[in-house]
Motif scaffolding. Structure first.
Motif, PDB file in Angstrom:
ATOM      1  N   ARG A   3       1.505  -1.339   0.508  1.00 42.54           N
ATOM      2  CA  ARG A   3       0.308  -0.094   0.020  1.00 42.54           C
ATOM      3  C   ARG A   3       0.782   1.206  -0.381  1.00 42.54           C
ATOM      4  NH1 ARG A   3      -2.783  -0.586   5.124  1.00 42.54           N
ATOM      5  NH2 ARG A   3      -1.807  -1.756   6.184  1.00 42.54           N
ATOM      6  N   THR A   4       0.268   2.628  -0.621  1.00 43.68           N
ATOM      7  CA  THR A   4       1.495   3.456  -0.275  1.00 43.68           C
ATOM      8  C   THR A   4       1.206   4.718   0.691  1.00 43.68           C
ATOM      9  OG1 THR A   4      -0.765   5.158  -1.172  1.00 43.68           O
ATOM     10  CG2 THR A   4       0.457   3.619  -2.752  1.00 43.68           C
ATOM     11  N   VAL A   5       2.106   4.969   0.865  1.00 43.89           N
ATOM     12  CA  VAL A   5       2.234   5.403   1.916  1.00 43.89           C
ATOM     13  C   VAL A   5       0.533   6.241   2.662  1.00 43.89           C
ATOM     14  CG1 VAL A   5       3.259   7.717   4.021  1.00 43.89           C
ATOM     15  CG2 VAL A   5       4.699   5.754   2.124  1.00 43.89           C
ATOM     16  N   SER A   6       0.241   7.180   1.600  1.00 40.08           N
ATOM     17  CA  SER A   6      -0.900   8.013   1.955  1.00 40.08           C
ATOM     18  C   SER A   6      -2.150   6.917   2.803  1.00 40.08           C
ATOM     19  CB  SER A   6      -1.338   8.598   1.194  1.00 40.08           C
ATOM     20  OG  SER A   6      -1.478   7.920   0.065  1.00 40.08           O
ATOM     21  N   THR A   7      -2.327   5.493   2.222  1.00 40.12           N
ATOM     22  CA  THR A   7      -3.370   4.527   1.978  1.00 40.12           C
ATOM     23  C   THR A   7      -3.162   4.311   3.682  1.00 40.12           C
ATOM     24  OG1 THR A   7      -3.053   4.692  -0.365  1.00 40.12           O
ATOM     25  CG2 THR A   7      -3.841   3.041   1.065  1.00 40.12           C
ATOM     26  N   ILE A   8      -2.035   3.671   4.356  1.00 41.52           N
ATOM     27  CA  ILE A   8      -1.678   3.512   4.862  1.00 41.52           C
ATOM     28  C   ILE A   8      -1.870   4.783   6.544  1.00 41.52           C
ATOM     29  CG2 ILE A   8       0.382   2.614   7.175  1.00 41.52           C
ATOM     30  CD1 ILE A   8       1.477   1.315   4.255  1.00 41.52           C
ATOM     31  N   LEU A   9      -1.109   6.238   6.641  1.00 46.57           N
ATOM     32  CA  LEU A   9      -2.096   7.104   7.533  1.00 46.57           C
ATOM     33  C   LEU A   9      -3.340   6.934   7.056  1.00 46.57           C
ATOM     34  CD1 LEU A   9      -1.085   9.095   8.773  1.00 46.57           C
ATOM     35  CD2 LEU A   9      -0.610  11.163   7.061  1.00 46.57           C
ATOM     36  N   GLN A  10      -4.144   6.789   6.054  1.00 48.29           N
ATOM     37  CA  GLN A  10      -5.540   7.279   6.888  1.00 48.29           C
ATOM     38  C   GLN A  10      -6.033   6.302   7.083  1.00 48.29           C
ATOM     39  OE1 GLN A  10      -7.525  10.055   5.372  1.00 48.29           O
ATOM     40  NE2 GLN A  10      -5.446  10.268   5.250  1.00 48.29           N
ATOM     41  N   SER A  11      -5.562   4.992   6.954  1.00 48.89           N
ATOM     42  CA  SER A  11      -5.931   3.780   7.985  1.00 48.89           C
ATOM     43  C   SER A  11      -5.623   3.965   9.505  1.00 48.89           C
ATOM     44  CB  SER A  11      -5.782   2.303   7.496  1.00 48.89           C
ATOM     45  OG  SER A  11      -5.670   1.020   7.916  1.00 48.89           O
ATOM     46  N   LEU A  12      -4.572   4.590   9.473  1.00 48.81           N
ATOM     47  CA  LEU A  12      -4.161   4.777  10.949  1.00 48.81           C
ATOM     48  C   LEU A  12      -5.230   5.669  11.841  1.00 48.81           C
ATOM     49  CD1 LEU A  12       0.206   4.665  10.657  1.00 48.81           C
ATOM     50  CD2 LEU A  12      -1.494   3.111  11.105  1.00 48.81           C
ATOM     51  N   LEU A  32       3.889  12.065  13.150  1.00 45.30           N
ATOM     52  CA  LEU A  32       4.059  10.665  13.755  1.00 45.30           C
ATOM     53  C   LEU A  32       3.373   9.631  13.123  1.00 45.30           C
ATOM     54  CD1 LEU A  32       4.658  11.958  17.162  1.00 45.30           C
ATOM     55  CD2 LEU A  32       6.114  11.253  15.922  1.00 45.30           C
ATOM     56  N   LEU A  33       2.338   9.970  12.919  1.00 44.89           N
ATOM     57  CA  LEU A  33       1.415   8.196  12.259  1.00 44.89           C
ATOM     58  C   LEU A  33       2.596   8.386  10.206  1.00 44.89           C
ATOM     59  CD1 LEU A  33      -1.930   8.854  12.923  1.00 44.89           C
ATOM     60  CD2 LEU A  33      -0.361   7.139  14.006  1.00 44.89           C
ATOM     61  N   GLY A  34       2.436  10.264   9.845  1.00 44.69           N
ATOM     62  CA  GLY A  34       3.412   9.500   8.966  1.00 44.69           C
ATOM     63  C   GLY A  34       4.517   8.865   8.569  1.00 44.69           C
ATOM     64  N   ALA A  35       5.431   8.510   9.903  1.00 48.88           N
ATOM     65  CA  ALA A  35       6.173   8.177  10.054  1.00 48.88           C
ATOM     66  C   ALA A  35       6.861   6.382   9.898  1.00 48.88           C
ATOM     67  CB  ALA A  35       6.964   9.212  11.351  1.00 48.88           C
ATOM     68  N   VAL A  36       4.450   6.456  10.985  1.00 52.42           N
ATOM     69  CA  VAL A  36       4.813   5.266  11.018  1.00 52.42           C
ATOM     70  C   VAL A  36       4.386   4.574   9.482  1.00 52.42           C
ATOM     71  CG1 VAL A  36       3.351   3.220  11.963  1.00 52.42           C
ATOM     72  CG2 VAL A  36       4.353   5.474  13.825  1.00 52.42           C
ATOM     73  N   ALA A  37       3.111   5.159   8.830  1.00 51.28           N
ATOM     74  CA  ALA A  37       2.796   4.148   7.690  1.00 51.28           C
ATOM     75  C   ALA A  37       4.210   4.368   7.289  1.00 51.28           C
ATOM     76  CB  ALA A  37       1.866   5.673   7.405  1.00 51.28           C
ATOM     77  N   ASP A  38       5.157   5.362   6.587  1.00 49.01           N
ATOM     78  CA  ASP A  38       6.412   5.523   5.902  1.00 49.01           C
ATOM     79  C   ASP A  38       6.994   4.236   6.092  1.00 49.01           C
ATOM     80  OD1 ASP A  38       8.377   6.172   4.156  1.00 49.01           O
ATOM     81  OD2 ASP A  38       9.604   7.147   5.026  1.00 49.01           O
ATOM     82  N   MET A  39       7.195   4.240   7.154  1.00 49.72           N
ATOM     83  CA  MET A  39       7.944   2.531   7.507  1.00 49.72           C
ATOM     84  C   MET A  39       7.098   1.495   8.115  1.00 49.72           C
ATOM     85  SD  MET A  39       9.572   2.492  11.805  1.00 49.72           S
ATOM     86  CE  MET A  39       7.958   2.547  11.935  1.00 49.72           C
ATOM     87  N   PHE A  40       5.935   1.218   7.643  1.00 46.09           N
ATOM     88  CA  PHE A  40       4.770  -0.154   6.780  1.00 46.09           C
ATOM     89  C   PHE A  40       4.720  -0.141   5.624  1.00 46.09           C
ATOM     90  CE2 PHE A  40       1.884   0.436  11.235  1.00 46.09           C
ATOM     91  CZ  PHE A  40       2.169  -0.595  11.724  1.00 46.09           C
ATOM     92  N   SER A  41       5.002   1.199   4.693  1.00 47.53           N
ATOM     93  CA  SER A  41       5.229   0.670   3.799  1.00 47.53           C
ATOM     94  C   SER A  41       5.925   0.244   3.193  1.00 47.53           C
ATOM     95  CB  SER A  41       4.425   2.292   3.087  1.00 47.53           C
ATOM     96  OG  SER A  41       5.248   2.610   1.361  1.00 47.53           O
ATOM     97  N   THR A  42       7.628   0.860   3.521  1.00 45.16           N
ATOM     98  CA  THR A  42       8.659   0.285   3.616  1.00 45.16           C
ATOM     99  C   THR A  42       8.531  -1.103   3.371  1.00 45.16           C
ATOM    100  OG1 THR A  42       9.639   2.093   3.946  1.00 45.16           O
ATOM    101  CG2 THR A  42      10.736   0.151   4.035  1.00 45.16           C
ATOM    102  N   THR A  43       7.858  -1.929   4.479  1.00 42.45           N
ATOM    103  CA  THR A  43       7.963  -3.486   4.686  1.00 42.45           C
ATOM    104  C   THR A  43       7.053  -4.503   4.174  1.00 42.45           C
ATOM    105  OG1 THR A  43       8.214  -2.668   7.179  1.00 42.45           O
ATOM    106  CG2 THR A  43       7.143  -4.780   6.979  1.00 42.45           C
ATOM    107  N   GLU A  44       6.075  -3.462   3.653  1.00 40.87           N
ATOM    108  CA  GLU A  44       5.027  -4.326   2.304  1.00 40.87           C
ATOM    109  C   GLU A  44       5.798  -4.192   1.544  1.00 40.87           C
ATOM    110  OE1 GLU A  44       1.369  -2.737   2.570  1.00 40.87           O
ATOM    111  OE2 GLU A  44       0.868  -2.872   5.183  1.00 40.87           O
ATOM    112  N   THR A  45       6.307  -3.047   1.331  1.00 45.55           N
ATOM    113  CA  THR A  45       7.164  -3.903  -0.239  1.00 45.55           C
ATOM    114  C   THR A  45       8.718  -4.379  -0.362  1.00 45.55           C
ATOM    115  OG1 THR A  45       6.934  -0.903  -0.958  1.00 45.55           O
ATOM    116  CG2 THR A  45       8.157  -2.561  -2.145  1.00 45.55           C
ATOM    117  N   ASP A  46       8.832  -4.460   0.550  1.00 45.41           N
ATOM    118  CA  ASP A  46      10.705  -5.258   1.189  1.00 45.41           C
ATOM    119  C   ASP A  46       9.608  -6.321   0.735  1.00 45.41           C
ATOM    120  OD1 ASP A  46      12.157  -2.983   0.794  1.00 45.41           O
ATOM    121  OD2 ASP A  46      12.182  -3.198   3.444  1.00 45.41           O
ATOM    122  N   ALA A  47       8.579  -7.111   1.319  1.00 43.22           N
ATOM    123  CA  ALA A  47       7.698  -8.227   1.594  1.00 43.22           C
ATOM    124  C   ALA A  47       7.407  -8.392   0.407  1.00 43.22           C
ATOM    125  CB  ALA A  47       6.484  -8.700   2.882  1.00 43.22           C
ATOM    126  N   ASP A  48       6.972  -7.811  -0.744  1.00 44.34           N
ATOM    127  CA  ASP A  48       6.295  -8.430  -1.565  1.00 44.34           C
ATOM    128  C   ASP A  48       7.677  -8.928  -2.669  1.00 44.34           C
ATOM    129  OD1 ASP A  48       3.759  -7.874  -1.550  1.00 44.34           O
ATOM    130  OD2 ASP A  48       3.855  -5.648  -2.332  1.00 44.34           O
TER     131      ASP A  48
END
Length: 198
Positions: A3-12, A32-48
């Motif tokens: 997911r994109t950072v903005s999608t994850i941020l909206q979810s948070l 703060l939530l934007g930084a967390v969303a960026d980490m989640f997005s990076t993790t999901e990209t690495d998992a893909d």
């Protein structure tokens, strides 16, 4: 799919409790939530990307791990300088090799290594079956298989002006596929190889 950072941020943000204190947008909390969303997005990209690495044909980051687990190649092909694509093909062929004592299995081994071969089998001549013009073949020739390999022979000729004294007038290098096919052939058979147009 990541997911994109903005999608994850909206979810948070949608998971925050309601109320005046957390209802304002654009402040420190969103940063703060934007930084967390960026980490989640990076993790999901690495998992893909890691999912693609599970197949040796597509592995780049984990290709050395496949090669380490497989160990040294019995035919010594891993000692030569190989391209990434050749290393991937070799790792896939070794990783998926299940064994088999048939011509179709040997043809599939060659295909996994990127070579289209055909295999001929010979049968001894028999009275009453042999026709004029057919070659005479002795008993036991049914255990000789001829592997027809189109191309795959590197010929180096001596060239005036480019080559030096002491070099051979010509040399050739056979394909490394011979070792692999000899290694997996049925024990009762003998392989001969025919290079060039088949």
């Amino acid at each position: 799919m990541a997911r994109t950072v903005s999608t994850i941020l909206q979810s948070l943000i949608s998971k925050l409790p309601t109320g005046f204190a957390l209802g304002l947008r654009g402040g420190i909390l969103d940063t703060l939530l934007g930084a967390v969303a960026d980490m989640f997005s990076t993790t999901e990209t690495d998992a893909d990307r890691l999912v693609l690495q599970a197949d040796p044909r597509a592995a780049v980051e984990l290709l050395t791990d496949f090669e380490r687990v497989l160990g040294p190649d019995p035919c010594g092909r891993d000692l030569d300088p190989l391209t990434i694509e050749q290393r991937q093909r070799l790792a896939h062929q070794r990783w998926t090799g299940t064994g088999g004592q048939s011509m179709p299995y040997m043809i599939s081994i060659a295909q996994k290594l990127g070579v289209a071969v055909t295999i001929e089998e010979f049968w001894p001549s028999r009275a009453g079956v042999l026709r004029a013009g057919q070659p005479l073949r002795r008993e036991g020739c049914q255990f000789v298989w001829r592997v027809n390999i189109p191309g795959l022979i590197t010929v180096t000729n001596f060239k005036a002006g480019a080559s030096r004294a002491g070099q051979p007038l010509g040399s050739f290098e056979l394909s490394s596929i011979e070792c692999e096919l000899r290694r997996v052939k049925p024990a009762h058979t003998e392989l001969i190889f025919s290079y060039g147009d088949t």
